[in-house]
Design a protein around this motif. Structure first.
Motif, PDB file in Angstrom:
ATOM      1  N   CYS A 334      51.367 127.529  -3.615  1.00  0.00           N
ATOM      2  CA  CYS A 334      50.691 126.957  -4.770  1.00  0.00           C
ATOM      3  C   CYS A 334      51.226 127.695  -6.004  1.00  0.00           C
ATOM      4  O   CYS A 334      52.046 128.605  -5.888  1.00  0.00           O
ATOM      5  CB  CYS A 334      49.176 127.077  -4.629  1.00  0.00           C
ATOM      6  SG  CYS A 334      48.541 128.736  -4.905  1.00  0.00           S
ATOM      7  N   ARG A 336      49.754 129.713  -7.766  1.00  0.00           N
ATOM      8  CA  ARG A 336      49.318 131.114  -7.734  1.00  0.00           C
ATOM      9  C   ARG A 336      50.229 131.960  -6.845  1.00  0.00           C
ATOM     10  O   ARG A 336      50.340 133.161  -7.034  1.00  0.00           O
ATOM     11  CB  ARG A 336      47.873 131.197  -7.263  1.00  0.00           C
ATOM     12  CG  ARG A 336      46.932 130.590  -8.277  1.00  0.00           C
ATOM     13  CD  ARG A 336      45.480 130.673  -7.854  1.00  0.00           C
ATOM     14  NE  ARG A 336      44.653 130.511  -9.038  1.00  0.00           N
ATOM     15  CZ  ARG A 336      43.589 131.254  -9.320  1.00  0.00           C
ATOM     16  NH1 ARG A 336      43.194 132.193  -8.490  1.00  0.00           N
ATOM     17  NH2 ARG A 336      42.912 131.044 -10.415  1.00  0.00           N
ATOM     18  N   CYS A 337      50.847 131.307  -5.848  1.00  0.00           N
ATOM     19  CA  CYS A 337      51.855 132.027  -5.048  1.00  0.00           C
ATOM     20  C   CYS A 337      53.099 132.293  -5.895  1.00  0.00           C
ATOM     21  O   CYS A 337      53.711 133.357  -5.811  1.00  0.00           O
ATOM     22  CB  CYS A 337      52.269 131.214  -3.824  1.00  0.00           C
ATOM     23  SG  CYS A 337      50.978 130.861  -2.619  1.00  0.00           S
ATOM     24  N   CYS A 465      47.396 135.128  -1.104  1.00  0.00           N
ATOM     25  CA  CYS A 465      47.044 134.160  -2.155  1.00  0.00           C
ATOM     26  C   CYS A 465      45.771 133.403  -1.768  1.00  0.00           C
ATOM     27  O   CYS A 465      45.456 133.219  -0.590  1.00  0.00           O
ATOM     28  CB  CYS A 465      48.194 133.175  -2.375  1.00  0.00           C
ATOM     29  SG  CYS A 465      47.840 131.985  -3.689  1.00  0.00           S
ATOM     30  N   CYS A 467      45.227 130.296  -1.753  1.00  0.00           N
ATOM     31  CA  CYS A 467      45.488 129.105  -0.928  1.00  0.00           C
ATOM     32  C   CYS A 467      45.602 129.466   0.548  1.00  0.00           C
ATOM     33  O   CYS A 467      45.321 128.634   1.409  1.00  0.00           O
ATOM     34  CB  CYS A 467      46.729 128.360  -1.432  1.00  0.00           C
ATOM     35  SG  CYS A 467      48.297 129.211  -1.120  1.00  0.00           S
TER      36      CYS A 467
HETATM   37 ZN   LIG Z   1      48.973 130.106  -3.159  1.00  0.00          ZN
END
Ligand SMILES: [Zn+2]
Length: 488
Positions: A334, A336-337, A465, A467
């Protein structure tokens, strides 16, 4: 130094080592001519975008009207005048002897010209008069804008960049942002379908996305999200807005919406950040789009946008002269990763050292360009990440890698063609997604002054993360927002 040129001059100064006043003077004295061969598919749009983009930068600009009907000349003249009526387009009847750079949108060689031609969703640029570009695909508007952005970049290199490490003068450059390769993939044709997307961020990148989508005329719905108003300084770096907008300062969502609505799209405007959009979605006031394009300039804004968890989050980035693409999916990686939260530390150099693998002693020599030799001791992953940035001063790496979190008020040096190239990468990926063209590569980066050079990668999710740690919550969020929908 005028306000709308200040960001471009700051960038040019960083690249060339010359001071901003000397550079502005050098650019203002340089004549750039553009010639548009009639009968070349997609040439009129490419010509218009080249001229309006160059008008956002300092310099003398002329249209060589050879072969052009008067209506086309008038249309180009008026398009340039909307950007800056005080610096009108010169119209000349033949190639100018004193031109610093001559651009030709066309195929047949004309002495002293750099030729550029749209090809499918991409473009070809030929600097060597002995070579012949041979476009094989019917161009679309994305191809015309790729052609324009490459031509503007080539112009900038010739006028501003003396340092050979910082530029590659192309003999023959070919690039398609859908295929992320030299050529469009003929085996996987595009589908011209109506779209239902959100565009988060209507700034330098977002306005370029709006320009391309407007010209593509795909039809459908676009949710536009941005909290700010257009300012005078935006005229020098955006792809929409000119003299009038610099004075009237409309909301950025209104500016993009006007271009898109005129092209037949339905728009929904959210005057706020993606947090506001998510609130409206969860309140049932805005139907959530499954595809989101983001053109943001901070890591927190990207991380916030990921919380919508759409099927596809296509993030575009710029830093210095680099343009990047991150394609995020809910199960990871994602966004955020791609942009992990880093422990807030007062040591940016240490952070950059950890992220790049480069020693702090090397990072301290910030003005020295990154070289191949610097990459020698790094891991293959670190080398892959940094290779496309070779030739850039080390002090720009943090921005190029998305490691800085300068907010929207931050004074980032930028030029419009870099943002256009980032937008081309994003729209290219959008067209791939809606056409069911699958890509292994979810990360791509190019330097506008060197051109695309194998800057792609397949990034993996990061174990810690959100996710990966909260897959059930992500599934639940997505079921609530897209009930009954297939989870991709
Ligand atoms: Zn992520």
């Amino acid at each position: 130094v005028s306000i709308e040129h200040s960001r471009a001059l700051l960038l040019a100064s960083r690249i060339s080592g010359l001071d901003e006043r000397t550079l502005e003077q050098r650019q203002e004295e340089s004549l750039v001519t553009v010639r548009v061969d009639p009968g070349i598919a997609g040439a009129a749009l490419a010509g218009r975008v080249i001229l309006t983009t160059l008008r956002r930068l300092p310099g003398r600009l002329a249209l060589d009207r050879t072969g052009l009907p008067s209506t086309t000349v008038a249309a180009l003249d008026s398009a340039v005048a909307t950007i800056d009526p005080r610096r009108p387009l010169e119209v000349i009847e033949a190639p100018a002897a004193d031109a610093k750079v001559r651009i030709q949108v066309g195929v047949a060689p004309t002495a002293g010209h750099i030729r550029v031609v749209p090809d499918g969703s991409g473009a070809q640029l030929v600097g060597d008069p002995a070579l012949m570009p041979h476009p094989v695909h019917r161009p679309n508007a994305l191809g015309s804008v790729v052609a324009a952005a490459l031509a503007a970049a080539e112009t900038f290199k010739h006028v501003v960049v003396d340092n050979e490490e910082r530029r590659t003068i192309h003999r023959w450059l070919r690039f398609c942002p859908v295929a992320l390769a030299r050529h469009p993939d003929a085996a996987r044709p595009l589908k011209a379908a109506a779209i239902d997307i959100a565009l988060v961020g209507c700034g330098a990148i977002g306005s370029a996305v709006a320009l391309i989508l407007a010209e593509l005329r795909l039809g459908g719905r676009i949710v536009l999200c941005d909290p700010e108003r257009y300012g005078p300084e935006n005229r020098g770096t955006y792809s929409l807005g000119g003299d009038r907008e610099a004075r009237e300062q409309p909301l950025k969502v209104d500016l993009s919406a006007a271009a898109l609505e005129a092209a037949g799209y339905e728009t929904i405007k959210v005057v706020g950040t993606s947090a506001e959009l998510i609130k409206l979605v969860d309140a049932g006031e805005v139907a959530p789009p499954r595809i989101v394009l983001s053109g943001l300039d901070s890591v927190p804004a990207r991380r916030e946008t990921q919380m919508l968890f759409p099927d596809h989050l296509i993030d575009m980035a710029t830093g210095d002269t680099a343009a990047g693409l991150h394609h995020a999916v809910p199960n990871g990686p994602c966004l955020r990763c791609f942009f992990p939260e880093r422990a807030a530390g007062p040591d940016p150099l240490g952070e950059l050292a950890a992220a790049t693998g480069l020693p702090i002693s090397r990072l301290k020599r910030g003005g020295d360009a990154l070289t191949e030799a610097d990459l020698a001791g790094l891991t293959p992953e670190q080398q892959l990440e940094l290779r496309s940035l070779v030739g850039q001063p080390v002090c720009g790496l943090a921005e190029a890698l998305g490691l800085t979190s300068t907010d929207a008020e931050g004074y980032l040096p930028s030029v419009p063609f870099v943002s256009q190239l980032a937008a081309c990468l994003g729209v290219g990926r959008l067209l791939a997604v809606v056409s069911d063209i699958r890509h292994e590569m979810n990360f791509f980066q190019l330097d506008a002054l060197h051109g695309p050079a194998g800057g792609g990668d397949c990034r993996r999710p990061i174990d810690d993360c959100y996710c990966q740690q909260r897959p059930a919550v992500v599934r639940q969020l997505r079921r609530r927002r897209w009930p009954g929908g297939e989870l991709s």
